[in-house]
Design a protein around this motif. Sequence first.
Motif, PDB file in Angstrom:
ATOM      1  N   GLN A   1      62.790 101.011  40.540  1.00  0.00           N
ATOM      2  CA  GLN A   1      62.652 102.463  40.432  1.00  0.00           C
ATOM      3  C   GLN A   1      61.210 102.885  40.138  1.00  0.00           C
ATOM      4  O   GLN A   1      60.914 104.071  40.046  1.00  0.00           O
ATOM      5  CB  GLN A   1      63.568 102.998  39.325  1.00  0.00           C
ATOM      6  CG  GLN A   1      65.048 102.776  39.598  1.00  0.00           C
ATOM      7  CD  GLN A   1      65.938 103.394  38.531  1.00  0.00           C
ATOM      8  OE1 GLN A   1      65.507 104.252  37.774  1.00  0.00           O
ATOM      9  NE2 GLN A   1      67.188 102.953  38.474  1.00  0.00           N
TER      10      GLN A   1
ATOM     11  N   ALA B   1      59.632 108.937  31.456  1.00  0.00           N
ATOM     12  CA  ALA B   1      60.189 107.579  31.414  1.00  0.00           C
ATOM     13  C   ALA B   1      61.172 107.441  30.268  1.00  0.00           C
ATOM     14  O   ALA B   1      62.259 106.855  30.421  1.00  0.00           O
ATOM     15  CB  ALA B   1      59.062 106.559  31.276  1.00  0.00           C
ATOM     16  N   GLN B   2      60.825 107.983  29.104  1.00  0.00           N
ATOM     17  CA  GLN B   2      61.721 107.935  27.954  1.00  0.00           C
ATOM     18  C   GLN B   2      63.010 108.691  28.252  1.00  0.00           C
ATOM     19  O   GLN B   2      64.112 108.218  27.958  1.00  0.00           O
ATOM     20  CB  GLN B   2      61.034 108.523  26.720  1.00  0.00           C
ATOM     21  CG  GLN B   2      59.918 107.648  26.163  1.00  0.00           C
ATOM     22  CD  GLN B   2      59.144 108.341  25.052  1.00  0.00           C
ATOM     23  OE1 GLN B   2      59.228 109.557  24.896  1.00  0.00           O
ATOM     24  NE2 GLN B   2      58.376 107.572  24.293  1.00  0.00           N
TER      25      GLN B   2
ATOM     26  N   GLN C   1      69.644 107.581  31.385  1.00  0.00           N
ATOM     27  CA  GLN C   1      70.091 106.694  32.460  1.00  0.00           C
ATOM     28  C   GLN C   1      70.099 107.422  33.811  1.00  0.00           C
ATOM     29  O   GLN C   1      71.084 107.414  34.540  1.00  0.00           O
ATOM     30  CB  GLN C   1      71.487 106.143  32.141  1.00  0.00           C
ATOM     31  CG  GLN C   1      71.516 105.320  30.870  1.00  0.00           C
ATOM     32  CD  GLN C   1      72.900 104.772  30.539  1.00  0.00           C
ATOM     33  OE1 GLN C   1      73.877 105.091  31.190  1.00  0.00           O
ATOM     34  NE2 GLN C   1      72.967 103.939  29.514  1.00  0.00           N
TER      35      GLN C   1
ATOM     36  N   ASN D   1      65.104 106.862  30.855  1.00  0.00           N
ATOM     37  CA  ASN D   1      65.675 105.651  30.280  1.00  0.00           C
ATOM     38  C   ASN D   1      66.855 105.980  29.374  1.00  0.00           C
ATOM     39  O   ASN D   1      67.931 105.385  29.483  1.00  0.00           O
ATOM     40  CB  ASN D   1      64.602 104.889  29.506  1.00  0.00           C
ATOM     41  CG  ASN D   1      65.051 103.500  29.091  1.00  0.00           C
ATOM     42  OD1 ASN D   1      65.789 102.831  29.804  1.00  0.00           O
ATOM     43  ND2 ASN D   1      64.607 103.066  27.923  1.00  0.00           N
TER      44      ASN D   1
ATOM     45  N   MET E   1      58.059 101.723  29.375  1.00  0.00           N
ATOM     46  CA  MET E   1      59.175 102.528  28.875  1.00  0.00           C
ATOM     47  C   MET E   1      60.534 102.061  29.393  1.00  0.00           C
ATOM     48  O   MET E   1      61.547 102.711  29.157  1.00  0.00           O
ATOM     49  CB  MET E   1      58.954 104.005  29.247  1.00  0.00           C
ATOM     50  CG  MET E   1      57.737 104.611  28.612  1.00  0.00           C
ATOM     51  SD  MET E   1      57.852 104.589  26.806  1.00  0.00           S
ATOM     52  CE  MET E   1      56.242 105.239  26.355  1.00  0.00           C
ATOM     53  N   GLY E   2      60.529 100.961  30.125  1.00  0.00           N
ATOM     54  CA  GLY E   2      61.807 100.404  30.550  1.00  0.00           C
ATOM     55  C   GLY E   2      62.334 100.868  31.887  1.00  0.00           C
ATOM     56  O   GLY E   2      63.498 100.623  32.217  1.00  0.00           O
ATOM     57  N   VAL E   3      61.503 101.554  32.688  1.00  0.00           N
ATOM     58  CA  VAL E   3      61.951 101.938  34.024  1.00  0.00           C
ATOM     59  C   VAL E   3      62.131 100.662  34.850  1.00  0.00           C
ATOM     60  O   VAL E   3      61.221  99.826  34.908  1.00  0.00           O
ATOM     61  CB  VAL E   3      60.927 102.866  34.713  1.00  0.00           C
ATOM     62  CG1 VAL E   3      61.356 103.184  36.145  1.00  0.00           C
ATOM     63  CG2 VAL E   3      60.772 104.164  33.916  1.00  0.00           C
ATOM     64  N   PRO E   4      63.297 100.466  35.472  1.00  0.00           N
ATOM     65  CA  PRO E   4      63.534  99.242  36.249  1.00  0.00           C
ATOM     66  C   PRO E   4      62.524  99.078  37.383  1.00  0.00           C
ATOM     67  O   PRO E   4      62.014 100.060  37.915  1.00  0.00           O
ATOM     68  CB  PRO E   4      64.953  99.446  36.802  1.00  0.00           C
ATOM     69  CG  PRO E   4      65.585 100.426  35.868  1.00  0.00           C
ATOM     70  CD  PRO E   4      64.483 101.338  35.440  1.00  0.00           C
TER      71      PRO E   4
END
Length: 199
Positions: free
Chosen positions: A108, A135-136, A142, A139, A102-105
């Motif tokens: 993190q 997560a969505q 932010q 993301n 889901m794009g979590v860095p």
Amino acid sequence: GDVSKTTASSMRQISASMQEVGQSVRTVGYTMTAAGVGIGAALGYAVKSSMDWETAFTGVKKTVEGTPEQIQAIADGLRAMSLEIPVAATELARFAEIGGQMGVPRDQILAFTRVIAILGETTNISGEEGAAMLAQFANVAQVPQSQYSNLAASIVSLGNAGSSTEAEILALAQRLAAAGTIAGLSAGGNVEMPLGDSP
């Protein structure tokens, strides 16, 4: 006559002694067999657990980018976390994998995974579904790593204070954040509106 009696008596004693020795040998044999079975079962469980972990963490490797050292740090962090929170390391790895999807860095991922594990234990937000939703939301809105704990505390607080469940609150916050982004509004403002800062 006396010699025969003595001989017979000695033979009976020897026979009895041999029977005792035989019984002792059988007892030792049973004990060693049982111990061997126990050790074998323990080793089998350890091997299976190790294989389950490797399988689960393969997903993290596929979704989270980083150097071997950075990925190993995540693995070590997940295993350490499983000793602090009553959630298996394999399940934590699944949450981390979803976070990566889901794009979590990368930096993190551990904080995200911890929040999901705690929410799963204390609310009706289910593991993998909750991980995907959070997560969505994080993301789109932010949400910085430092605010994950506040986010979770706000969700729990609102769930305790109102008639909506924590899962419903998270779903609403997710929709509001997505709608705000589509409308070109500040995602940060939408985060504060439904959730606010934790007390």
